[in-house]
Scaffold this active site. Structure first.
Site, PDB file in Angstrom:
ATOM      1  N   HIS A 269       0.827  -1.211   0.000  1.00 26.39           N
ATOM      2  CA  HIS A 269       0.000   0.000   0.000  1.00 26.39           C
ATOM      3  C   HIS A 269       0.863   1.264   0.000  1.00 26.39           C
ATOM      4  O   HIS A 269       0.736   2.123  -0.876  1.00 26.39           O
ATOM      5  CB  HIS A 269      -0.915  -0.024   1.231  1.00 26.39           C
ATOM      6  CG  HIS A 269      -1.803   1.174   1.363  1.00 26.39           C
ATOM      7  ND1 HIS A 269      -3.124   1.162   1.007  1.00 26.39           N
ATOM      8  CD2 HIS A 269      -1.557   2.428   1.822  1.00 26.39           C
ATOM      9  CE1 HIS A 269      -3.661   2.350   1.231  1.00 26.39           C
ATOM     10  NE2 HIS A 269      -2.725   3.139   1.741  1.00 26.39           N
ATOM     11  N   GLU A 270       1.742   1.366   0.971  1.00 24.29           N
ATOM     12  CA  GLU A 270       2.566   2.579   1.082  1.00 24.29           C
ATOM     13  C   GLU A 270       3.539   2.696  -0.091  1.00 24.29           C
ATOM     14  O   GLU A 270       3.858   3.800  -0.534  1.00 24.29           O
ATOM     15  CB  GLU A 270       3.316   2.593   2.417  1.00 24.29           C
ATOM     16  CG  GLU A 270       2.425   2.602   3.649  1.00 24.29           C
ATOM     17  CD  GLU A 270       1.439   3.758   3.707  1.00 24.29           C
ATOM     18  OE1 GLU A 270       1.658   4.773   3.010  1.00 24.29           O
ATOM     19  OE2 GLU A 270       0.438   3.637   4.436  1.00 24.29           O
ATOM     20  N   HIS A 273       1.898   4.550  -2.902  1.00 23.39           N
ATOM     21  CA  HIS A 273       2.002   6.010  -2.755  1.00 23.39           C
ATOM     22  C   HIS A 273       3.380   6.497  -3.202  1.00 23.39           C
ATOM     23  O   HIS A 273       3.516   7.481  -3.929  1.00 23.39           O
ATOM     24  CB  HIS A 273       1.813   6.394  -1.287  1.00 23.39           C
ATOM     25  CG  HIS A 273       0.408   6.363  -0.794  1.00 23.39           C
ATOM     26  ND1 HIS A 273      -0.614   7.083  -1.364  1.00 23.39           N
ATOM     27  CD2 HIS A 273      -0.149   5.702   0.262  1.00 23.39           C
ATOM     28  CE1 HIS A 273      -1.738   6.873  -0.692  1.00 23.39           C
ATOM     29  NE2 HIS A 273      -1.484   6.032   0.298  1.00 23.39           N
TER      30      HIS A 273
END
Length: 505
Positions: A269-270, A273
């Protein structure tokens, strides 16, 4: 181009660079506060960040900056600007207009307040002590209401902030979106529960030491395609990521030694980003265009890598390979099918960040409902624990044992991020439209996931999303990349197909 216009453009570029420097310093201070700063340093850090926020605000709204914008938007000059400078001017003009609406003292005070609130939230979460954090929530909401009035007194304050996080969105648009998602998700959740929830397999709770999980995290980031020489990895209470500068993105995770899958999907997820920030057009560096355009688009990248790639059946071989490389005994005998079912168990839980792909939007709806009540004056911070408990029963069918597993679990409100949560669900939905567009473009998505060579997927995202930075708002990006306006039907159909297939519904 006249000498005067050349000088004006040079001054405009220099102004943007100065503003970027202030933002960079604030990002460093914020990251330091989340990772290594001592507890007693919060007040001093808040003062420094408040001063930087005031300096940035003053620079953006200065008479010199206003005159420079006026000169560059003059009818005679506007047509002579190159495409990038024209985009910078358009975005900066909006930033300037919105910053000018907020009084300087309000800007600095709010930064100091949220820096202090974040430190209080962290202690409160560990102590299960909502009462200590409660006054900060009321103060932050009241400040945001005032600021919304400065920005646009004709609109509902919550609509103002929803639009800040995703241009063009308001409560009416989110209501329609959530209604459509609810009509798909709730029946599926009920059918799956009636079908029988599978137990958590033993390997999902195997002991995997922190150092092994951090090594696993680095391998997953590399597989996603991050430039690891420009990526830092740290541990925190609540994972986040940030793009500081060209060549400098920061990724964080939280390690549970008996839940290595939590770390794996947090990292995917990170990393989504971070790879977005790493792939903004290098020509936009140090300008207002040099970062992600909105939180919905940003969350679409993180949720795409976490779910559409990370939880796909095709990716299980790669995920299992990396997990075995760092904890071979824990995953001996585990098959790809075993792993696929484990990472896609659909079961209502208390913690948003640990939620499965299907029930996740229910967590967002809960927070959205509470935020709307706070901004409408229908509730205050003291009401939140009871509201959280009620909505958890309504949406998830669960009882909240304490505030640490309820209203204290997320850091967002301590930072003033009201209106942010809905962008998680919206970003998840954007991903289904990306996937359809990739397939229409001839990309072998499953083949890329299975081989671990995600280059074709990255190439599509880079060309259609990443490189544009802030030069386009979300609606234009979706229209251009997907061949049509946002349509939640793609997301609902994706969820229905995936989970009906998984559970034989």
């Amino acid at each position: 181009m006249s000498d005067a216009l050349t000088e004006q453009i040079s001054a405009f570029k220099n102004l943007q660079r100065q503003l970027w420097c202030k933002r960079y310093l604030m990002s460093v201070l914020e990251f330091d506060g989340e990772t290594v700063a001592p507890e007693k340093g919060a007040a001093a850090r808040g003062e420094a960040m408040g001063a930087l926020a005031e300096e940035r605000h003053a620079l953006t709204t200065s008479t010199d900056a206003a005159e420079l914008v006026a000169e560059l938007t003059d009818a005679g000059s506007a047509g002579k600007l190159d495409t990038q400078t024209a985009a910078e001017l358009r975005v900066f003009t909006r930033d300037q207009r919105e910053a000018s609406a907020i009084p300087l003292e309000e800007e600095g005070a709010f930064t100091r307040l949220t820096t202090e609130a974040n430190a209080v939230w962290l202690k409160a979460k560990h102590a299960n002590d909502w009462a200590s954090f409660e006054p900060y929530v009321d103060r932050i909401v009241e400040s945001l209401k005032r600021q919304a009035g400065y920005l646009d007194s004709t609109r509902d304050p919550y609509d103002v902030w929803l639009d800040q996080y995703e241009r063009g969105m308001d409560a009416a648009a989110y209501d329609a979106f959530f209604t459509q998602v609810r009509e798909t998700v709730v029946p599926l959740v009920r059918e799956i529960a009636a079908h029988g929830i599978e137990p958590v397999p033993a390997f999902a709770r195997a002991l995997v030491p922190a150092d092994a999980q951090l090594a696993q995290a680095r391998d997953l980031l590399a597989l996603e395609g991050l430039d690891m020489a420009g990526t830092a990895l740290s541990q925190v209470e609540h994972p986040f990521s940030d793009g500081f500068a060209p060549g400098d993105v920061r990724v964080t995770t939280h390690i549970y030694e008996t839940d290595a899958l939590s770390n794996a999907f947090s990292i995917l997820h990170e990393g989504g980003h971070a790879i977005y920030e790493q792939n903004v057009d290098p020509a936009y560096a140090y300008t207002v265009l040099g970062e992600g355009t909105s939180m919905g688009i940003h969350e679409s990248q993180s949720r795409f890598f976490e779910n559409y790639i990370g939880r796909s059946r095709a990716f299980m071989g790669q995920l299992l390979r990396i997990m075995r490389a760092h904890a071979s005994e824990a995953y001996a005998g585990v098959t790809e099918d075993d792993l696929y079912r484990a990472v896609n168990r659909a079961e209502c839980g208390l913690i948003r960040m640990e939620a499965d792909e299907l029930t996740y939007p229910l967590h967002i709806m809960l927070r959205y409902d509470i935020e709307r009540m706070l901004f409408a004056g229908e509730a205050t911070a003291k009401d939140i624990p009871a509201l959280w408990a009620k909505l958890t029963r309504d949406y998830l069918g669960l009882e909240v044992p304490d505030d640490a597993h309820g209203c204290l679990q997320d850091t967002h409100w301590s930072g003033g991020s009201f209106g942010y949560f809905p962008s998680y669900a919206l970003g998840s939905a954007y991903g289904a439209q990306y996937l359809a567009a990739m397939r229409a473009a001839g990309i072998d998505f499953e083949g890329a996931c299975a081989s671990g060579d995600l280059a074709p997927v990255r190439a599509w995202l880079r060309e259609n999303i990443w490189r544009h930075g802030r030069a386009m708002d979300a609606p234009e990006l979706i229209e251009r990349s997907c061949g049509g306006a946002f349509d939640a039907s793609f997301y609902c159909d994706y969820l229905a197909r995936k989970f009906s297939g998984l559970y034989g519904l």
